[in-house]
Motif scaffolding. Structure first.
Motif, PDB file in Angstrom:
ATOM      1  N   ILE A  69       0.831  -1.198   0.000  1.00 39.77           N
ATOM      2  CA  ILE A  69       0.000   0.000   0.000  1.00 39.77           C
ATOM      3  C   ILE A  69       0.871   1.256   0.000  1.00 39.77           C
ATOM      4  N   LYS A  70       1.962   1.233   0.759  1.00 44.65           N
ATOM      5  CA  LYS A  70       2.823   2.413   0.874  1.00 44.65           C
ATOM      6  C   LYS A  70       3.446   2.783  -0.460  1.00 44.65           C
ATOM      7  N   GLU A  71       3.715   1.786  -1.301  1.00 47.67           N
ATOM      8  CA  GLU A  71       4.302   2.081  -2.605  1.00 47.67           C
ATOM      9  C   GLU A  71       3.357   2.859  -3.499  1.00 47.67           C
ATOM     10  N   ARG A  72       2.050   2.756  -3.235  1.00 47.43           N
ATOM     11  CA  ARG A  72       1.058   3.444  -4.061  1.00 47.43           C
ATOM     12  C   ARG A  72       0.541   4.728  -3.414  1.00 47.43           C
ATOM     13  N   PHE A  73       1.016   5.035  -2.220  1.00 48.62           N
ATOM     14  CA  PHE A  73       0.602   6.252  -1.535  1.00 48.62           C
ATOM     15  C   PHE A  73       0.875   7.514  -2.337  1.00 48.62           C
ATOM     16  N   PRO A  74       2.091   7.722  -2.839  1.00 50.19           N
ATOM     17  CA  PRO A  74       2.367   9.005  -3.506  1.00 50.19           C
ATOM     18  C   PRO A  74       1.424   9.311  -4.656  1.00 50.19           C
ATOM     19  N   ILE A  75       1.120   8.294  -5.472  1.00 53.57           N
ATOM     20  CA  ILE A  75       0.249   8.520  -6.627  1.00 53.57           C
ATOM     21  C   ILE A  75      -1.171   8.842  -6.172  1.00 53.57           C
ATOM     22  N   SER A  76      -1.693   8.050  -5.231  1.00 53.34           N
ATOM     23  CA  SER A  76      -3.067   8.270  -4.781  1.00 53.34           C
ATOM     24  C   SER A  76      -3.213   9.592  -4.040  1.00 53.34           C
ATOM     25  N   ILE A  77      -2.230   9.929  -3.212  1.00 55.46           N
ATOM     26  CA  ILE A  77      -2.294  11.201  -2.484  1.00 55.46           C
ATOM     27  C   ILE A  77      -2.206  12.371  -3.456  1.00 55.46           C
ATOM     28  N   PHE A  78      -1.368  12.248  -4.473  1.00 57.31           N
ATOM     29  CA  PHE A  78      -1.242  13.328  -5.453  1.00 57.31           C
ATOM     30  C   PHE A  78      -2.575  13.593  -6.140  1.00 57.31           C
ATOM     31  N   TYR A  79      -3.191  12.557  -6.681  1.00 55.72           N
ATOM     32  CA  TYR A  79      -4.457  12.756  -7.389  1.00 55.72           C
ATOM     33  C   TYR A  79      -5.581  13.130  -6.426  1.00 55.72           C
ATOM     34  N   GLY A  80      -5.624  12.509  -5.252  1.00 52.51           N
ATOM     35  CA  GLY A  80      -6.689  12.821  -4.311  1.00 52.51           C
ATOM     36  C   GLY A  80      -6.593  14.224  -3.772  1.00 52.51           C
ATOM     37  N   LEU A  81      -5.380  14.652  -3.370  1.00 57.28           N
ATOM     38  CA  LEU A  81      -5.205  15.989  -2.813  1.00 57.28           C
ATOM     39  C   LEU A  81      -5.401  17.064  -3.878  1.00 57.28           C
ATOM     40  N   THR A  82      -4.878  16.818  -5.081  1.00 57.10           N
ATOM     41  CA  THR A  82      -5.056  17.791  -6.161  1.00 57.10           C
ATOM     42  C   THR A  82      -6.525  17.939  -6.534  1.00 57.10           C
ATOM     43  N   THR A  83      -7.238  16.822  -6.612  1.00 54.65           N
ATOM     44  CA  THR A  83      -8.674  16.869  -6.911  1.00 54.65           C
ATOM     45  C   THR A  83      -9.433  17.635  -5.834  1.00 54.65           C
ATOM     46  N   LEU A  84      -9.092  17.380  -4.571  1.00 60.05           N
ATOM     47  CA  LEU A  84      -9.779  18.058  -3.466  1.00 60.05           C
ATOM     48  C   LEU A  84      -9.539  19.563  -3.503  1.00 60.05           C
ATOM     49  N   ILE A  85      -8.291  19.965  -3.707  1.00 60.84           N
ATOM     50  CA  ILE A  85      -7.958  21.394  -3.721  1.00 60.84           C
ATOM     51  C   ILE A  85      -8.613  22.094  -4.908  1.00 60.84           C
ATOM     52  N   LEU A  86      -8.495  21.500  -6.099  1.00 56.37           N
ATOM     53  CA  LEU A  86      -9.068  22.128  -7.284  1.00 56.37           C
ATOM     54  C   LEU A  86     -10.588  22.222  -7.188  1.00 56.37           C
ATOM     55  N   THR A  87     -11.209  21.223  -6.580  1.00 55.57           N
ATOM     56  CA  THR A  87     -12.666  21.236  -6.458  1.00 55.57           C
ATOM     57  C   THR A  87     -13.131  22.444  -5.660  1.00 55.57           C
ATOM     58  N   TYR A  88     -12.506  22.704  -4.523  1.00 62.51           N
ATOM     59  CA  TYR A  88     -12.943  23.824  -3.684  1.00 62.51           C
ATOM     60  C   TYR A  88     -12.460  25.159  -4.228  1.00 62.51           C
ATOM     61  N   VAL A  89     -11.265  25.191  -4.802  1.00 62.91           N
ATOM     62  CA  VAL A  89     -10.746  26.453  -5.329  1.00 62.91           C
ATOM     63  C   VAL A  89     -11.590  26.944  -6.499  1.00 62.91           C
ATOM     64  N   VAL A  90     -12.086  26.024  -7.326  1.00 61.87           N
ATOM     65  CA  VAL A  90     -12.866  26.406  -8.504  1.00 61.87           C
ATOM     66  C   VAL A  90     -14.361  26.500  -8.181  1.00 61.87           C
ATOM     67  N   CYS A  91     -14.872  25.535  -7.430  1.00 56.74           N
ATOM     68  CA  CYS A  91     -16.327  25.439  -7.268  1.00 56.74           C
ATOM     69  C   CYS A  91     -16.897  26.498  -6.336  1.00 56.74           C
ATOM     70  N   ILE A  92     -16.173  26.877  -5.301  1.00 62.51           N
ATOM     71  CA  ILE A  92     -16.706  27.890  -4.387  1.00 62.51           C
ATOM     72  C   ILE A  92     -16.852  29.246  -5.080  1.00 62.51           C
ATOM     73  N   PRO A  93     -15.810  29.773  -5.756  1.00 64.11           N
ATOM     74  CA  PRO A  93     -16.027  31.032  -6.494  1.00 64.11           C
ATOM     75  C   PRO A  93     -17.055  30.904  -7.614  1.00 64.11           C
ATOM     76  N   LEU A  94     -17.061  29.762  -8.307  1.00 67.30           N
ATOM     77  CA  LEU A  94     -18.029  29.584  -9.388  1.00 67.30           C
ATOM     78  C   LEU A  94     -19.449  29.541  -8.836  1.00 67.30           C
ATOM     79  N   GLY A  95     -19.641  28.847  -7.708  1.00 66.26           N
ATOM     80  CA  GLY A  95     -20.968  28.811  -7.097  1.00 66.26           C
ATOM     81  C   GLY A  95     -21.416  30.182  -6.624  1.00 66.26           C
ATOM     82  N   LEU A  96     -20.472  30.973  -6.095  1.00 64.94           N
ATOM     83  CA  LEU A  96     -20.809  32.342  -5.692  1.00 64.94           C
ATOM     84  C   LEU A  96     -21.240  33.175  -6.891  1.00 64.94           C
TER      85      LEU A  96
END
Length: 343
Positions: free
Chosen positions: A108-135
């Protein structure tokens, strides 16, 4: 509030035991476990491992079956086996994979970097884009911006993420050859400079990230828009306007914080998605992440890996729920947990 959150953290223990016990029991009763799969392979002449076929052909003797049950931990009652497994988990030992014969944590640890990269990037982009767009959509409801953005986000929400992934890889990787067909890094990644490595990861991640973000954009954007429109029609907003505040000032000073409450409530649930990923997207783009690992573990009946991923994801989900309460309390000071008349 401190006492409330302490109780919530203590409730993680029985909830975690209930979740893992249920899945552990399911792995014991579902057909096609590791022993049955090994017997099938032996009957088909696939592999024998350390065990040899008996003279009767592709079958196993009773002694060999007992040896397999001891090896896989099926020789004890279910509760006893679960207690042994839980004791190892407390000692940070997730066991050995029945498929790879390596420690589960190492796999599992060998796959952490890839999953964290995509998961964290998706989470950040979702809120950074969607909150201003929703406003913007809420403040200018019915405008061309609202109409066109709604069409785009609803299209992304209506189409499954794997369909978007296939379309993206067919057009931008197969037909126009702008992005690579898959993978996380190039073959010459180690020879690149620091800037070159960052550019290489970005080049490989554009299409998968679009596929990941397509569905989540609609939910978060419309949640923000609808919450803002509800607050814009409230009495306190009309009072703010009557006092001479402009629309933008009244939204920033009064409506914005209240409109963030539903978004803050769902924040904790998204924490568990940091490592979950999507096995379909990971399969399409040849991404060796935890989502694909979990899917393959279920197909191959690699129960130690299944339980290992369950341990991590369930803890993230339970902690995420507590983080949601913390975020709501930070956004809305009126909310107090654990006291009299608490929400």
């Amino acid at each position: 509030m401190t006492g409330y959150f302490v109780r919530r953290f203590l409730l993680i223990i029985p909830t975690f035991i209930g979740i893992t016990l249920l899945v552990f029991a399911i792995t014991r009763v579902v057909p096609g476990g590791p022993i049955e799969r090994l017997m099938t392979q032996i009957q088909l002449g696939g592999e024998t491992g350390a065990l040899h076929r008996s003279q009767g052909g592709g079958t196993l003797s009773d002694e060999q079956l007992d040896e397999l049950k001891r090896y896989y931990g099926f020789d004890k009652p279910m509760l006893s086996s679960y207690a042994i497994w839980l004791k190892k988990v407390v000692q940070f030992d997730l066991g050995l994979s029945t498929r790879y014969q390596d420690p589960v944590w190492q796999i599992i640890k060998e796959r952490f970097p890839i999953s964290i990269f995509y998961g964290l990037t998706t989470l950040i982009l979702t809120y950074v884009v969607c909150i201003p767009l929703g406003l913007a959509k809420g403040m200018y409801h019915g405008s061309a911006l609202d109409s066109w953005s709604s069409a785009v986000v609803f299209l992304g929400y209506a189409l499954p993420s794997y369909v978007i992934g296939i379309a993206l890889i067919s057009l931008f990787a197969g037909y126009w050859d702008i992005f690579p067909l898959g993978g996380f890094i190039s073959d010459n990644y180690d020879d690149l400079s620091t800037f070159g490595k960052a550019a290489d990861i970005f080049h490989h991640s554009v299409l998968p990230l679009i596929a990941y973000l397509a569905g989540s954009f609609a939910v978060t954007t419309l949640m923000m828009k609808n919450s803002l429109m509800d607050n814009l029609s409230s009495d306190y907003m009309r009072t703010a306007t009557a006092k001479g505040l402009s629309r933008g000032e009244s939204v920033r000073g009064h409506a914005l914080r209240n409109s963030l409450i539903p978004v803050a409530t769902s924040f904790g649930n998204n924490i568990s998605l940091l490592l979950g990923g999507s096995f379909l997207i990971e399969t399409i783009f040849n991404i060796d992440g935890i989502g694909l690992l979990g899917y393959e573990a279920i197909i191959e009946r690699d129960y130690p890996i299944v339980m290992g991923i369950l341990v991590i994801s369930s803890l993230l989900y339970l902690i995420g729920n507590i983080l949601s309460d913390i975020c709501v309390a930070l956004v809305d000071p009126r909310i107090r947990f654990g006291g009299r008349g608490a929400a």
